[in-house]
Design a protein around this motif. Structure first.
Motif, PDB file in Angstrom:
ATOM      1  N   SER A  43       0.831  -1.208   0.000  1.00  0.00           N
ATOM      2  CA  SER A  43       0.000   0.000   0.000  1.00  0.00           C
ATOM      3  C   SER A  43       0.865   1.258   0.000  1.00  0.00           C
ATOM      4  CB  SER A  43      -0.976  -0.009   1.173  1.00  0.00           C
ATOM      5  OG  SER A  43      -0.318  -0.192   2.391  1.00  0.00           O
ATOM      6  N   GLN A  44       2.042   1.175   0.589  1.00  0.00           N
ATOM      7  CA  GLN A  44       2.975   2.305   0.567  1.00  0.00           C
ATOM      8  C   GLN A  44       3.395   2.607  -0.865  1.00  0.00           C
ATOM      9  OE1 GLN A  44       6.444   1.603   2.960  1.00  0.00           O
ATOM     10  NE2 GLN A  44       7.552   3.313   2.077  1.00  0.00           N
ATOM     11  N   ARG A  45       3.784   1.591  -1.598  1.00  0.00           N
ATOM     12  CA  ARG A  45       4.206   1.785  -2.997  1.00  0.00           C
ATOM     13  C   ARG A  45       3.068   2.337  -3.848  1.00  0.00           C
ATOM     14  NH1 ARG A  45       7.490  -3.796  -3.640  1.00  0.00           N
ATOM     15  NH2 ARG A  45       9.390  -3.128  -2.591  1.00  0.00           N
ATOM     16  N   ARG A  46       1.887   1.788  -3.650  1.00  0.00           N
ATOM     17  CA  ARG A  46       0.723   2.242  -4.433  1.00  0.00           C
ATOM     18  C   ARG A  46       0.419   3.712  -4.141  1.00  0.00           C
ATOM     19  NH1 ARG A  46      -1.960   2.172  -8.932  1.00  0.00           N
ATOM     20  NH2 ARG A  46      -4.195   2.238  -8.655  1.00  0.00           N
ATOM     21  N   LEU A  47       0.486   4.109  -2.882  1.00  0.00           N
ATOM     22  CA  LEU A  47       0.228   5.507  -2.530  1.00  0.00           C
ATOM     23  C   LEU A  47       1.301   6.420  -3.119  1.00  0.00           C
ATOM     24  CD1 LEU A  47      -1.381   7.696  -1.097  1.00  0.00           C
ATOM     25  CD2 LEU A  47      -0.156   7.114   1.009  1.00  0.00           C
ATOM     26  N   GLU A  48       2.562   6.005  -3.061  1.00  0.00           N
ATOM     27  CA  GLU A  48       3.643   6.816  -3.649  1.00  0.00           C
ATOM     28  C   GLU A  48       3.415   7.031  -5.146  1.00  0.00           C
ATOM     29  OE1 GLU A  48       7.352   5.637  -0.696  1.00  0.00           O
ATOM     30  OE2 GLU A  48       6.966   4.398  -2.460  1.00  0.00           O
ATOM     31  N   GLU A  49       3.049   5.963  -5.860  1.00  0.00           N
ATOM     32  CA  GLU A  49       2.785   6.065  -7.299  1.00  0.00           C
ATOM     33  C   GLU A  49       1.617   7.001  -7.582  1.00  0.00           C
ATOM     34  OE1 GLU A  49       2.003   2.011  -8.319  1.00  0.00           O
ATOM     35  OE2 GLU A  49       4.118   1.417  -8.201  1.00  0.00           O
TER      36      GLU A  49
ATOM     37  N   SER B 201      -3.207  15.479  -0.598  1.00  0.00           N
ATOM     38  CA  SER B 201      -1.765  15.251  -0.787  1.00  0.00           C
ATOM     39  C   SER B 201      -1.054  15.218   0.556  1.00  0.00           C
ATOM     40  CB  SER B 201      -1.155  16.341  -1.659  1.00  0.00           C
ATOM     41  OG  SER B 201      -1.653  16.259  -2.966  1.00  0.00           O
ATOM     42  N   ALA B 202      -1.405  16.176   1.427  1.00  0.00           N
ATOM     43  CA  ALA B 202      -0.767  16.239   2.749  1.00  0.00           C
ATOM     44  C   ALA B 202      -1.077  14.996   3.576  1.00  0.00           C
ATOM     45  CB  ALA B 202      -1.221  17.491   3.492  1.00  0.00           C
ATOM     46  N   GLU B 203      -2.322  14.553   3.549  1.00  0.00           N
ATOM     47  CA  GLU B 203      -2.687  13.331   4.289  1.00  0.00           C
ATOM     48  C   GLU B 203      -1.891  12.131   3.781  1.00  0.00           C
ATOM     49  OE1 GLU B 203      -4.562  12.714   6.895  1.00  0.00           O
ATOM     50  OE2 GLU B 203      -6.158  14.198   6.996  1.00  0.00           O
ATOM     51  N   GLY B 204      -1.758  12.026   2.459  1.00  0.00           N
ATOM     52  CA  GLY B 204      -0.996  10.921   1.883  1.00  0.00           C
ATOM     53  C   GLY B 204       0.469  10.981   2.252  1.00  0.00           C
ATOM     54  N   LEU B 205       1.054  12.154   2.153  1.00  0.00           N
ATOM     55  CA  LEU B 205       2.469  12.322   2.509  1.00  0.00           C
ATOM     56  C   LEU B 205       2.704  12.073   3.997  1.00  0.00           C
ATOM     57  CD1 LEU B 205       3.106  15.447   0.296  1.00  0.00           C
ATOM     58  CD2 LEU B 205       4.260  13.225   0.035  1.00  0.00           C
ATOM     59  N   ALA B 206       1.786  12.548   4.838  1.00  0.00           N
ATOM     60  CA  ALA B 206       1.914  12.311   6.278  1.00  0.00           C
ATOM     61  C   ALA B 206       1.788  10.820   6.596  1.00  0.00           C
ATOM     62  CB  ALA B 206       0.866  13.113   7.043  1.00  0.00           C
ATOM     63  N   ALA B 207       0.889  10.122   5.904  1.00  0.00           N
ATOM     64  CA  ALA B 207       0.756   8.674   6.113  1.00  0.00           C
ATOM     65  C   ALA B 207       2.043   7.952   5.716  1.00  0.00           C
ATOM     66  CB  ALA B 207      -0.433   8.128   5.321  1.00  0.00           C
ATOM     67  N   LEU B 208       2.685   8.403   4.642  1.00  0.00           N
ATOM     68  CA  LEU B 208       3.978   7.825   4.255  1.00  0.00           C
ATOM     69  C   LEU B 208       5.035   8.126   5.313  1.00  0.00           C
ATOM     70  CD1 LEU B 208       3.981   8.650   0.441  1.00  0.00           C
ATOM     71  CD2 LEU B 208       3.818   6.360   1.476  1.00  0.00           C
TER      72      LEU B 208
END
Length: 192
Positions: free
Chosen positions: A32-38, A51-58
């Motif tokens: 799921s990390q790779r998929r979110l990064e892509e 975008s911020a939520e996604g980056l913070a989750a990473l």
């Protein structure tokens, strides 16, 4: 959905970062990390908050994986994504630390043993400091009712947990005083 021109990568950010948050708690975050990064790379028209939520989750996942340097980079990217819209939004988003992988410890009632015995509800409140790298420090029990029953378990779980630190001007900072309260079930016979 692939043939629908109204659906783009930005539409998948929220479900993907929510899945990553769950997978991080479960310790199974790589896919799921790779998929979110892509998806973040492809979602050029995404809302700044998504975008911020996604980056913070990473960043959270990196912190749990022990990579504080990468976590800091991701948190700064999340802060910058929000600050492009309004600095106050970024400050508000990161104003408080957030639990990432803390799971309250199970009480004896939760283990399913002695199901024929009477149980009651107890509560515990702990105070602790949080380092800039998201680790609980100086954990102490403020109130426990009944006392001593779950104290060590909660303190140990807090010690093992990782938290998203708060950010000040985009930089992770320590938080000196935090409080956590929780209720749990216990067997009445265990307090006699």
């Amino acid at each position: 959905l692939q043939d629908d021109p109204t659906v783009g990568p930005a539409d998948f950010l929220k479900p993907l970062y929510e899945i990553l948050q769950i997978d991080t708690v479960l310790g199974e975050s790589l896919r799921s990390q790779r998929r979110l990064e892509e998806t973040l790379d492809a979602a050029v028209n995404a809302e700044p908050l998504d975008s911020a939520e996604g980056l913070a989750a990473l960043g959270d996942t990196a912190l749990v994986d022990g990579d504080a340097e990468l976590a800091t980079v991701r948190y700064k990217e999340a802060y910058a994504a929000l600050a492009r819209v309004e600095t106050a939004s970024a400050d508000e988003f990161f104003a408080q630390p957030r639990m990432i992988n803390f799971i309250p410890p199970p009480a004896p009632v939760d283990w399913g043993e002695r199901s024929d015995q009477t149980y009651d509800w107890g509560s515990i409140t702990l105070r602790f400091a949080l380092s800039a790298d998201g680790r609980a420090e100086r954990i102490r029990i403020v109130v426990a009712d009944p006392p001593g029953l779950m104290d060590a378990r909660y303190a140990q779980r807090l010690h093992e947990a990782v938290f998203r630190p708060r950010l000040a001007a985009g930089e992770p900072v320590a938080t000196p005083r935090l409080r956590y309260s929780h209720e749990f079930r216990y067997f009445v016979a265990d307090t006699d």
